[in-house]
Write an enzyme that holds these catalytic residues in place. Structure first.
Site, short mmCIF file in Angstrom:
data_model
loop_
_atom_site.label_atom_id
_atom_site.label_comp_id
_atom_site.label_asym_id
_atom_site.label_seq_id
_atom_site.Cartn_x
_atom_site.Cartn_y
_atom_site.Cartn_z
CE LYS A 76 -3.86 2.12 2.57
NZ LYS A 76 -4.75 2.06 3.75
CB SER A 151 -8.29 3.90 2.90
OG SER A 151 -7.42 3.25 3.81
CB SER A 175 -8.69 0.98 5.69
OG SER A 175 -9.44 2.15 5.52
N1 GLN Z 1 -13.44 4.44 6.39
C1 GLN Z 1 -12.87 4.88 7.61
C2 GLN Z 1 -12.45 6.32 7.47
O1 GLN Z 1 -12.72 6.87 6.47
C3 GLN Z 1 -11.69 4.01 7.97
C4 GLN Z 1 -10.49 4.28 7.16
C5 GLN Z 1 -9.33 3.43 7.53
O2 GLN Z 1 -9.47 2.39 8.17
N2 GLN Z 1 -8.15 3.89 7.16
O3 GLN Z 1 -11.86 6.90 8.32
#
Ligand code: GLN
Length: 483
Positions: A76, A151, A175
């Site tokens: 990532k 994400s 995410s």
């Molecule tokens: N969807 C959640 C957010 O927007 C979690 C994102 C994540 O786990 N990085 O914060």
């Protein structure tokens, strides 16, 4: 070959059926062929990969290969990679070449894996759909009109489309698990402190945790074993030995007590998703596990608490992007203040700005006690709920996400509905617990994930229970058409 698991590829390499250079070339060719459509990668590191593969083959020739030597993986783009562009999905870091490797990246290099490239993601890991990337949205290989989740959507879609057999991700509120579910693969977020955050670009430091994607729990066990461990460079990394996660995969789960949180099976859950989770429960009953309903009474407060704590921490973490030290700087600044202002307003996207504004608001004098402190108190209550639950059960089972993948653009104008796609994953981060998502079926030809939540440092247990499910089912073996 591209459909094989990491375990199978490891055997093929050991038996000299294929070399790492050949395997790496195969995945690089697949990326070339498919990624224009999917947009999983921000950077493909062809040369770097081929030279790492050559080194892996040499190591093998000297009899020094381990189980992961020569296995290609994707990283990532939140993990710093020495000499390689590291963008975090943001215009702010579009020109940033990291001067060192994140500990996780270094550990994968030590294990002999080969980095194929850096995957696309929501900007600074803020999002649930991968539509917040400066580099454009990632498409779901099961249906390119749909999002892959976020994400870490680039990593999830890359593994789902067999552009890489495994990949890393990070999980602050879901995410890893949510994109694993929406993309039909396996993804594990370990206990907070299990994987080093050094060199992993910070979003919300008390919630962020690195982990892995693969097609099977067995592969995830192999990858996590390489990634986990104490790191003196991360003060929240825990000094506990890393068990061999593959050694306990075949343990019997007879007599295992699994809790079903009633709050996770209520309105908001797509009924078709609910049916698939019920079918998974039946599968486990056949193996001798027992189920009981439990309650996590503060569940409805986890979203509100998270959307105070995560923005608060992000507003502080992202203060470092000031146009001075590294990253984007606006053109022809009039003075210092103009440079700060324009660099940040031009460099950050709208979701990141929204979070920074919420974060600075809840931390400001006068509001701190009303919002931030309250959210921290709720966080404690949520931890207590899980502590109580784990007195009664060994593990918790739930859907990973309330619905299968949604359409690109569908939730972009409605941040609150977007935030709801993490309602079953967020509390796990607030409590620092490990969670895994495994494929559990399809609704309208789109994959659905089941989540297993373990107690602190219970990675081996959730991997074991996930693996047993995958021995009994073949949802995880499905490959999207055309890949
Ligand atoms: N969807 C959640 C957010 O927007 C979690 C994102 C994540 O786990 N990085 O914060």
């Amino acid at each position: 070959m591209q459909h094989k698991t990491i375990k199978e590829l490891s055997t093929a390499l050991a038996e000299k059926k294929i070399s790492s250079v050949e395997l790496t070339q195969l995945f690089l060719d697949r990326i070339k062929q498919h990624d224009k459509k999917l947009n999983c990668f921000i950077t493909v590191t062809d040369e770097y990969a081929l030279s790492a593969a050559k080194a892996a083959d040499e190591k093998r020739a000297q009899g020094k290969a381990g189980a992961l030597t020569g296995i290609p993986i994707a990283q990532k783009d939140i993990f710093c990679t020495d000499g390689v562009k590291t963008t975090c999905g943001s215009k702010m870091l579009d020109n940033f070449i990291a001067p060192y490797n994140a500990t996780s990246v270094e550990k994968f290099i030590q294990a002999g894996t080969v980095m194929l490239g850096k995957t696309n993601m929501d900007e600074f890991a803020m999002g649930s759909s991968d539509e917040n990337s400066f580099y454009g949205p990632v498409k779901n290989p099961w249906n390119t009109e749909c999002v892959p989740g976020g994400s870490s959507g680039g990593s999830a879609a890359a593994v789902a489309a067999c552009l890489a057999p495994g990949a890393t991700g990070t999980d602050t509120g879901g995410s890893i698990r949510q994109p694993a579910a929406l993309s039909g693969i396996t993804g594990i977020k370990p206990t907070y402190g299990r994987v080093s955050r050094y060199g992993m670009i910070a979003f919300a430091s008390s919630l962020d945790q690195g982990g892995v994607f693969a097609r099977t729990a067995e592969d995830a066990a192999m990858l996590l074993g390489a990634m986990a461990g104490f790191d003196p460079n991360d003060s929240t990394s825990v000094n506990q030995p890393v068990p061999d996660y593959t050694a306990t995969l075949n343990d019997s789960i007879k007599g295992l007590r699994i809790g079903l949180p009633k709050e996770y099976f209520s309105e908001g859950l797509n009924p078709e998703v609910g049916k698939l989770i019920e079918a998974a429960i039946k599968e486990y009953e056949k193996m001798g596990a027992t189920f009981e309903e439990i309650s996590l009474p503060n569940t409805s407060l986890s979203g509100p608490a998270y959307y105070v704590i995560a923005p608060a921490e992000c507003s502080s973490n992202l203060a470092r992007y000031d146009g001075v030290r590294y990253g984007y700087r606006c053109e022809n600044p009039k003075d210092l203040e103009d440079m700060y202002k324009r660099s940040r307003s031009e460099g950050f996207g709208s979701e990141v700005k929204r979070r920074i504004m919420i974060g600075t608001y809840v931390l400001s004098a006068g509001y701190y006690d009303a919002y931030y402190l309250k959210a921290q108190q709720i966080r404690r209550l949520i931890c207590n709920d899980f502590n109580e639950a784990f007195k009664k059960v060994d593990l918790i089972l739930s859907p990973t996400a309330p619905t299968p993948a949604f359409k690109l653009g569908e939730k972009m104008d409605d941040p609150v509905s977007m935030y709801l796609s993490d309602i079953y994953t967020i509390a796990v981060n607030l409590a620092g617990l490990p969670g895994i998502s495994v494929p559990a079926g399809f609704v309208n030809k789109l994959p659905v994930g089941m989540q297993l939540i373990g107690n602190l440092f219970g990675e081996a247990k959730i991997l074991n229970v996930a693996h047993q499910y995958q021995l009994a089912t073949d949802w995880h073996k499905q490959i999207p058409e055309g890949y």
